[in-house]
Design an enzyme around this catalytic site. Structure first.
Site, PDB file in Angstrom:
ATOM      1  N   ASN A  56       2.760  20.298 -51.008  1.00  0.00           N
ATOM      2  CA  ASN A  56       4.028  20.892 -50.553  1.00  0.00           C
ATOM      3  C   ASN A  56       5.204  20.559 -51.475  1.00  0.00           C
ATOM      4  OD1 ASN A  56       3.815  18.235 -49.656  1.00  0.00           O
ATOM      5  ND2 ASN A  56       5.124  18.584 -47.881  1.00  0.00           N
ATOM      6  N   GLU A  80       2.032   7.891 -46.466  1.00  0.00           N
ATOM      7  CA  GLU A  80       3.134   8.784 -46.077  1.00  0.00           C
ATOM      8  C   GLU A  80       2.465   9.977 -45.417  1.00  0.00           C
ATOM      9  OE1 GLU A  80       6.478   8.373 -45.679  1.00  0.00           O
ATOM     10  OE2 GLU A  80       6.563   7.767 -47.782  1.00  0.00           O
ATOM     11  N   CYS A 125       6.733  17.157 -44.548  1.00  0.00           N
ATOM     12  CA  CYS A 125       6.310  16.152 -43.557  1.00  0.00           C
ATOM     13  C   CYS A 125       7.492  15.783 -42.669  1.00  0.00           C
ATOM     14  CB  CYS A 125       5.687  14.942 -44.233  1.00  0.00           C
ATOM     15  SG  CYS A 125       6.679  14.273 -45.553  1.00  0.00           S
ATOM     16  N   GLU A 150       9.003   4.394 -49.411  1.00  0.00           N
ATOM     17  CA  GLU A 150       9.265   4.922 -50.745  1.00  0.00           C
ATOM     18  C   GLU A 150      10.774   5.088 -50.877  1.00  0.00           C
ATOM     19  OE1 GLU A 150       6.072   8.276 -50.576  1.00  0.00           O
ATOM     20  OE2 GLU A 150       6.060   7.329 -52.555  1.00  0.00           O
TER      21      GLU A 150
END
Ligand code: ADP
Length: 497
Positions: free
Chosen positions: A169, A267, A301, A478
């Site tokens: 994505n 993630e 996400c 992150e």
């Protein structure tokens, strides 16, 4: 270099052909064929047609890449001072900017996203390298006071060879977000981009070499999750895995990592709520809801895929959201229409399956809810922007991540119910709060179980702000300075003097 964006778009839309795309693995500073010589196709989601081929890497290629990165870890790279690493990362940022048109064109074509979104991703990737360039010589250890007879301090040592499993994505920006802090920490990298979007990771590796990165410090293995990804995560030579993708694959990755005690950062998915309190600015909230769920056709996400709205403003807010949703034009990403396609035929089927099953349970579809195509060509893997109203908390459409342009609307009567709904899924990635009452906003920020809470601007922040999930959305952070820590192991040194 020498890439002309306007004529490349025109030529591609007329012929379906693109020249000079990378199609090999990237190892030891150069492009190399997969040992099997096998390749696989990559599709343009805006037409549903193949436009290029790339190397199908397998276990033997992964082995070569890991050995190369192990060697590079002990070589010239280990003698770079932090400020030399910083200078190199800054060179990478500049080269990304210089090649922005080519990178954005390729990203839009391979992922399906709108060209201007791809340009934003490329600019974000450059900013990411700049940010971690600055962090290299500033991320420091501590000294620990143990009294006059001891000297104690910590060292931040690089974790070693890091694997980066990248989703389809946000191919370039997710790669940059993991790779830049890993390099800042002094690690080496083996990246495995998604098989749907392999191209920009290869281009990034080439740019890193041009910037002066020693060979082997950044290798790229393209191929399927099964053949290349699984081989990489179970490799005993890997010290850390950054995985971005689905919960199901994340569980597999964590299980494989366990056998080698490999450090993991996961993630994963989300079902993030946007909470609209009774006093929110309706226009501002509606605009943010639209961007939160329809950007990148909802394949984010951290998409705001649930709108939790106070009963008293449901009709007024939904009227605005509905009007804006109906105005979105579908079209090929390179034409910069309102919304591009979803990334693959499989993903289109998944999205459609979720909505069809919601319909069969009697969920009200306010608009959308159908497979579509590019109105100019009749081609592509498009899904109409879709609003599902008054979806019960325990309905599958609320509990499962759809990963497409589908918003579930839920209502609440008071703050307690808002928190209950917000926290009522297995996910805990991000949340948005819209209100003029900043005390209420900060109270909600405390009570919502998520890695990041945005107040009055969805997706607010940037590379400097730590990002990551709770619960099934994963763990580890992150972005921000924290990300450098994700690629370091602390060594404590205590000396009796
Ligand atoms: P999706 O199902 O939408 O393709 P995934 O989470 O499976 O999403 O994919 C994200 C990334 O994980 C991709 O790069 C994919 O190739 C990779 N991948 C898939 N399966 C595995 C696996 N078993 N081990 C390691 N990586 C994998």
């Amino acid at each position: 270099m020498g890439f002309d964006l306007a004529s490349s778009i025109q030529a591609y839309l007329a012929t379906g052909k693109v020249e000079r795309l990378p199609n090999a693995l990237f190892m030891d500073g150069e492009s190399v064929a997969a040992e099997s010589r096998q390749s696989m196709p990559t599709w343009d989601p805006g037409t549903g047609r193949i436009f290029s081929e790339f190397a199908a890497g397998q276990t033997e290629d992964v082995d070569r890449a890991v050995v190369s990165s192990q060697k590079a870890l002990k070589g010239e790279w280990s003698r770079f001072t932090p400020s030399q690493r910083g200078k190199l990362l800054r060179n990478v940022a500049e080269l990304i900017r210089k090649n922005s048109d080519r990178l954005s064109f390729t990203e839009a074509l391979d992922s399906g996203k709108r060209l201007d979104e791809a340009m934003g991703d490329v600019a974000g990737a450059a900013n990411c390298f700049d940010y971690y360039a600055g962090a290299c010589d500033k991320y420091q250890g501590i000294s620990i006071p143990l009294g006059p007879d001891y000297v104690a301090y910590t060292l931040n040592e690089p974790l070693g060879v890091t694997a980066h499993i990248i989703p389809w994505n946000y191919p370039l920006s997710t790669a940059a977000r993991g790779i830049a802090p890993a390099l800042a920490a002094g690690c080496t990298v083996v990246a495995k981009p998604a098989e749907q979007t392999p191209l920009t990771a290869l281009m990034l590796a080439e740019l890193c070499m041009e910037a002066g990165l020693p060979k082997g410090v950044f290798n790229v293995i393209t191929g399927t999750g099964q053949a290349a990804g699984a081989a990489l995560v179970k490799h005993p030579g890997i010290h850390h895995i950054t995985f971005t993708g689905s919960v199901t694959t994340g569980i597999d990755v964590m299980r494989e990592a366990a056998s080698n005690i490999t450090h993991v950062l996961l993630e994963l998915g989300g079902k993030s709520p946007i909470v609209a309190l009774a006093d929110c600015d309706l226009e501002l909230t509606a605009d943010n809801v639209i961007a939160g769920i329809f950007e990148n056709a909802g394949q984010i996400c951290s998409a705001g895929s649930r709108l939790l709205v106070h009963d008293s403003i449901h009709d007024a807010l939904i009227e605005k959201v509905l009007k804006k949703t109906k105005a979105i034009q579908l079209g090929h990403g390179l034409k910069n229409s309102g919304m591009g396609p979803v990334n693959s035929e499989l993903q289109l089927k998944r999205v459609s399956g979720h909505v069809e099953s919601a319909k069969s349970r009697g969920i009200e579809v306010l608009c959308g809810g159908r497979i579509s195509n590019d109105p100019d060509t009749g081609l592509g893997w498009f899904y109409e922007p879709t609003l599902l109203d008054r979806v019960p908390l325990l309905d599958a459409a609320v509990q499962q991540e759809i990963f497409g342009p589908v918003l579930c609307i839920q209502t609440f009567a008071d703050m307690e119910e808002a928190v209950h709904l917000a926290n009522g899924t297995q996910f805990g990635l991000v949340a948005g709060v819209f209100t003029k009452d900043l005390s209420a906003a900060h109270r909600l920020a405390q009570q919502i179980d998520a890695g990041q809470v945005y107040v009055n601007e969805y997706f607010a922040g940037g590379i400097a702000v730590p990002f990551g999930g709770n619960k099934h959305s994963g763990f580890g952070r992150e972005k921000g300075l924290e990300a450098v820590g994700s690629y370091c192991k602390t060594k404590s040194v205590v000396a009796r003097i």
